[in-house]
Design an enzyme around this catalytic site. Structure first.
Site, mmCIF file in Angstrom:
data_model
loop_
_atom_site.group_PDB
_atom_site.id
_atom_site.type_symbol
_atom_site.label_atom_id
_atom_site.label_comp_id
_atom_site.label_asym_id
_atom_site.label_seq_id
_atom_site.Cartn_x
_atom_site.Cartn_y
_atom_site.Cartn_z
ATOM 1 C CB CYS A 123 -0.947 0.003 1.189
ATOM 2 S SG CYS A 123 -1.917 -1.507 1.294
ATOM 3 C CG HIS A 257 -3.327 3.082 1.779
ATOM 4 N ND1 HIS A 257 -3.971 2.617 0.659
ATOM 5 C CD2 HIS A 257 -3.346 2.067 2.685
ATOM 6 C CE1 HIS A 257 -4.358 1.372 0.874
ATOM 7 N NE2 HIS A 257 -3.996 1.021 2.087
ATOM 8 C CG ASN A 288 -7.109 -1.194 1.460
ATOM 9 O OD1 ASN A 288 -6.291 -1.107 0.548
ATOM 10 N ND2 ASN A 288 -6.751 -1.317 2.722
#
Ligand code: UT7
Length: 332
Positions: A123, A257, A288
């Site tokens: 990420c 993020h 996500n």
């Protein structure tokens, strides 16, 4: 006889010149997720902020989504594909290790044989890519670099695992990094903690999966990751602001993020961000998406008029490996 080795000189400053995204066509609701796990729309919304996510169809591959997003980023930057010197693709969900998918993407997008490589930094992959790109532009090994964050996390999601099934989504986001008159990308603050690598990982390496037949889904100890992200990452964000010489009062946007809406809220609180700072909340409709989440969120904010070109934004990525990276940027 020895002669001095000539070195390449690059641009004085680098910036993000354009952004483009690809959002898969299929919208997956919380109700659909709850067909496989004991959960509820209310629990998922409250605990993660996710209302729906997008999952790629078989035709929406890592390469095709990247080419679509990359093409839009080039158009938005006003750069032709044959001007691109390097293509960096951050992903953890492209299943073929060699050759790098970046090489296919560089060809399909129409570069003139640009250098191309994949980055595995989960990420934090987008922020890692931006740092590498700006170093190349300023170091002289490239004039224009296409940085792509792309994931098909639905391929790594166990639909029956209630700790992750609702969390992940698919998509691609791309930016062009190139020379600029003024500094557009601040110093990076980055790192990793392999000692905590067990907290988010594939269930088994691919070779074990081949012999055992167990599919290597992503597994996560959500709560320790949540606590690390909510608290330790605010300090990293503060350091990125300090190193860039930008005060919170001068910040226009915060684009973390998109891990969990509550993590974003906790960071906003820890950083004491004033109300004039626009906060990225793309996770509500996108889930996500790991390496893709920051450019996807930036594009949504631009499209919605929440930020404008030239605004000052703080970006931060964090995830598996416990990798992280943060920097201050000018919005393209
Ligand atoms: O992308 C970068 C890396 N990833 C992240 O940053 C994600 C970080 N972690 C998270 O976002 C959160 O930890 C989750 C959203 C995954 C989970 O939220 P949480 O608040 O940490 O929940 P929890 O794991 O502490 O579980 C709380 C309760 C438990 O029940 P009890 O023990 O309190 O009775 C769980 O059994 O919620 C239960 N639970 C669920 N209930 C309904 C866990 N998963 C679910 C579910 N539906 N899907």
């Amino acid at each position: 006889m020895t002669s001095a080795i000539r070195t390449s000189g690059g641009a004085q400053h680098a910036s993000i010149l354009g952004v483009g995204v690809y959002r898969p066509s299929r919208i997956v609701t919380n109700a659909e997720i709850c067909e496989h796990i004991d959960s509820s729309d209310e629990w998922i919304r409250t605990r993660s902020g996710i209302v729906s996510r997008r999952w790629a169809t078989p035709e929406e591959t890592v390469a095709s989504m990247s080419v679509a997003a990359g093409g839009k980023a080039l158009a938005s930057a006003g750069i032709q594909a044959d001007q691109v010197d390097c293509v960096l693709v951050s992903t953890v969900s492209h299943f073929s290790q060699t050759p790098a998918i970046a090489t296919t993407i560089a060809s399909e997008i129409g570069t003139d044989g640009a250098a191309a490589m994949d980055i595995s930094a989960a990420c934090a992959g987008f922020c890692y890519g931006v740092e590498l790109a700006q170093s190349m532009v300023r170091g002289g090994s490239a004039t224009y670099v296409l940085v792509i964050g792309v994931e098909r996390l639905s391929d790594l999601t166990d639909l029956k695992d209630r700790s992750t099934a609702f969390l992940f989504g698919d998509g691609a986001g791309a930016v062009v990094v190139g020379p600029s008159e003024e500094p557009g990308i601040g110093p990076v603050v980055w790192g990793s903690d392999g000692g905590a690598a067990d907290l988010i990982r594939q269930k088994a390496p691919w070779d074990d999966a081949l012999s055992s037949g167990e599919y290597p889904y992503l597994v996560m100890q959500g709560n320790p990751v949540f606590r690390w992200a909510s608290y330790a990452m605010a300090k990293v964000a503060e350091e990125a602001l300090e190193r860039a010489g930008v005060s919170i009062a001068d910040l226009d946007a915060f684009i973390p993020h998109q891990a969990n809406m509550r993590i974003t809220d906790a960071m906003v609180k820890a950083l004491k961000l004033p109300s004039h700072v626009a906060i990225a909340r793309d996770i509500a409709e996108q889930g996500n998406t790991s390496a893709a989440s920051i450019p996807l969120a930036m594009e949504r904010m631009l499209a919605a008029g929440e930020v404008k070109s030239g605004d000052t934004a703080l970006i931060i990525g964090f995830g598996a490996g416990l990798v992280y990276a943060a920097q201050v940027i000018r919005v393209p």
